[in-house]
Design a protein around this motif. Structure first.
Motif, PDB file in Angstrom:
ATOM      1  N   TYR A  36      63.461  33.853  18.092  1.00 57.60           N
ATOM      2  CA  TYR A  36      64.076  34.362  16.875  1.00 57.60           C
ATOM      3  C   TYR A  36      64.082  33.291  15.782  1.00 57.60           C
ATOM      4  O   TYR A  36      65.055  33.111  15.071  1.00 57.60           O
ATOM      5  N   GLU A  37      63.005  32.570  15.664  1.00 59.36           N
ATOM      6  CA  GLU A  37      62.755  31.519  14.678  1.00 59.36           C
ATOM      7  C   GLU A  37      63.699  30.337  14.825  1.00 59.36           C
ATOM      8  O   GLU A  37      63.299  29.311  15.352  1.00 59.36           O
ATOM      9  N   ASP A  38      64.928  30.448  14.383  1.00 60.14           N
ATOM     10  CA  ASP A  38      65.856  29.320  14.467  1.00 60.14           C
ATOM     11  C   ASP A  38      66.624  29.292  15.786  1.00 60.14           C
ATOM     12  O   ASP A  38      67.295  28.315  16.099  1.00 60.14           O
ATOM     13  N   VAL A  39      66.488  30.352  16.582  1.00 61.87           N
ATOM     14  CA  VAL A  39      67.130  30.432  17.896  1.00 61.87           C
ATOM     15  C   VAL A  39      66.094  30.953  18.892  1.00 61.87           C
ATOM     16  O   VAL A  39      65.507  32.013  18.678  1.00 61.87           O
ATOM     17  N   GLU A  63      66.516  45.161  21.503  1.00 63.49           N
ATOM     18  CA  GLU A  63      66.871  46.447  20.919  1.00 63.49           C
ATOM     19  C   GLU A  63      68.103  46.355  20.022  1.00 63.49           C
ATOM     20  O   GLU A  63      68.118  46.869  18.901  1.00 63.49           O
ATOM     21  N   LYS A  64      69.170  45.704  20.517  1.00 65.93           N
ATOM     22  CA  LYS A  64      70.414  45.601  19.745  1.00 65.93           C
ATOM     23  C   LYS A  64      70.223  44.815  18.454  1.00 65.93           C
ATOM     24  O   LYS A  64      70.722  45.207  17.401  1.00 65.93           O
ATOM     25  N   LEU A  65      69.524  43.695  18.536  1.00 61.09           N
ATOM     26  CA  LEU A  65      69.331  42.887  17.333  1.00 61.09           C
ATOM     27  C   LEU A  65      68.501  43.631  16.291  1.00 61.09           C
ATOM     28  O   LEU A  65      68.772  43.538  15.100  1.00 61.09           O
ATOM     29  N   LYS A  66      67.508  44.367  16.745  1.00 61.34           N
ATOM     30  CA  LYS A  66      66.665  45.122  15.812  1.00 61.34           C
ATOM     31  C   LYS A  66      67.446  46.279  15.192  1.00 61.34           C
ATOM     32  O   LYS A  66      67.451  46.461  13.974  1.00 61.34           O
ATOM     33  N   LYS A  67      68.106  47.059  16.034  1.00 58.96           N
ATOM     34  CA  LYS A  67      68.787  48.276  15.584  1.00 58.96           C
ATOM     35  C   LYS A  67      70.015  47.978  14.718  1.00 58.96           C
ATOM     36  O   LYS A  67      70.217  48.602  13.686  1.00 58.96           O
ATOM     37  N   GLU A  68      70.827  47.007  15.145  1.00 64.02           N
ATOM     38  CA  GLU A  68      72.106  46.774  14.470  1.00 64.02           C
ATOM     39  C   GLU A  68      72.062  45.689  13.403  1.00 64.02           C
ATOM     40  O   GLU A  68      72.917  45.662  12.511  1.00 64.02           O
ATOM     41  N   TYR A  69      71.079  44.773  13.476  1.00 62.85           N
ATOM     42  CA  TYR A  69      71.058  43.639  12.544  1.00 62.85           C
ATOM     43  C   TYR A  69      69.706  43.441  11.863  1.00 62.85           C
ATOM     44  O   TYR A  69      69.548  42.507  11.088  1.00 62.85           O
ATOM     45  N   ASP A  70      68.736  44.294  12.171  1.00 64.45           N
ATOM     46  CA  ASP A  70      67.392  44.192  11.613  1.00 64.45           C
ATOM     47  C   ASP A  70      66.779  42.807  11.866  1.00 64.45           C
ATOM     48  O   ASP A  70      66.102  42.234  11.012  1.00 64.45           O
ATOM     49  N   LEU A 113      76.184  35.461  18.244  1.00 66.65           N
ATOM     50  CA  LEU A 113      75.916  36.890  18.401  1.00 66.65           C
ATOM     51  C   LEU A 113      75.052  37.154  19.637  1.00 66.65           C
ATOM     52  O   LEU A 113      75.366  38.030  20.449  1.00 66.65           O
ATOM     53  N   ILE A 114      73.995  36.391  19.796  1.00 68.45           N
ATOM     54  CA  ILE A 114      73.113  36.563  20.948  1.00 68.45           C
ATOM     55  C   ILE A 114      73.867  36.294  22.242  1.00 68.45           C
ATOM     56  O   ILE A 114      73.738  37.057  23.206  1.00 68.45           O
TER      57      ILE A 114
END
Length: 116
Positions: free
Chosen positions: A83-86, A57-64, A9-10
């Motif tokens: 992002y912890e594991d990534v 922004e995208k990860l927060k808005k679309e995937y929390d 995804l990233i």
């Protein structure tokens, strides 16, 4: 979401914003820090900063999904988003050539170039 799914995804989000040379490295057997490193580049300070801000922004808005920590975004020469594991590393051209993280972590089998 698995680590691999988050990595894909990233990479897609970065690719959609025209990041250069996107690679991801499976490091789960090499460190306890994370499962994957993603390394990508921008052609300018403005692009590096925009890549980091857009990703966050995208990860927060679309995937929390929010980063545990970020560094370097405002300077635009490099950025790290944890992002912890990534863990995502974004570099300008000079900084990427200088740090060469691919060389430090890849063993010939664990580096994948993202073609999107």
């Amino acid at each position: 979401m698995t680590s691999n799914e988050k990595t894909q995804l990233i990479c897609k989000i970065l690719s959609d914003k025209k990041a250069d040379g996107i690679v991801y490295i499976a490091v789960e057997n090499k460190t306890s820090l994370c499962d994957y490193f993603i390394i990508a580049g921008g052609r300018s300070k403005t692009q590096v900063k925009a890549l980091a801000e857009n990703l966050e922004e995208k990860l927060k808005k679309e995937y929390d999904i929010v980063p545990r920590r970020t560094e370097g975004i405002q300077g635009g020469r490099w950025a790290v988003l944890d992002y912890e594991d990534v863990i995502v590393h974004l570099f300008g051209d000079e900084e990427r050539d200088f740090y060469r993280l691919e060389r430090l972590w890849e063993d010939g089998e664990n580096l994948t170039r993202y073609d999107g």
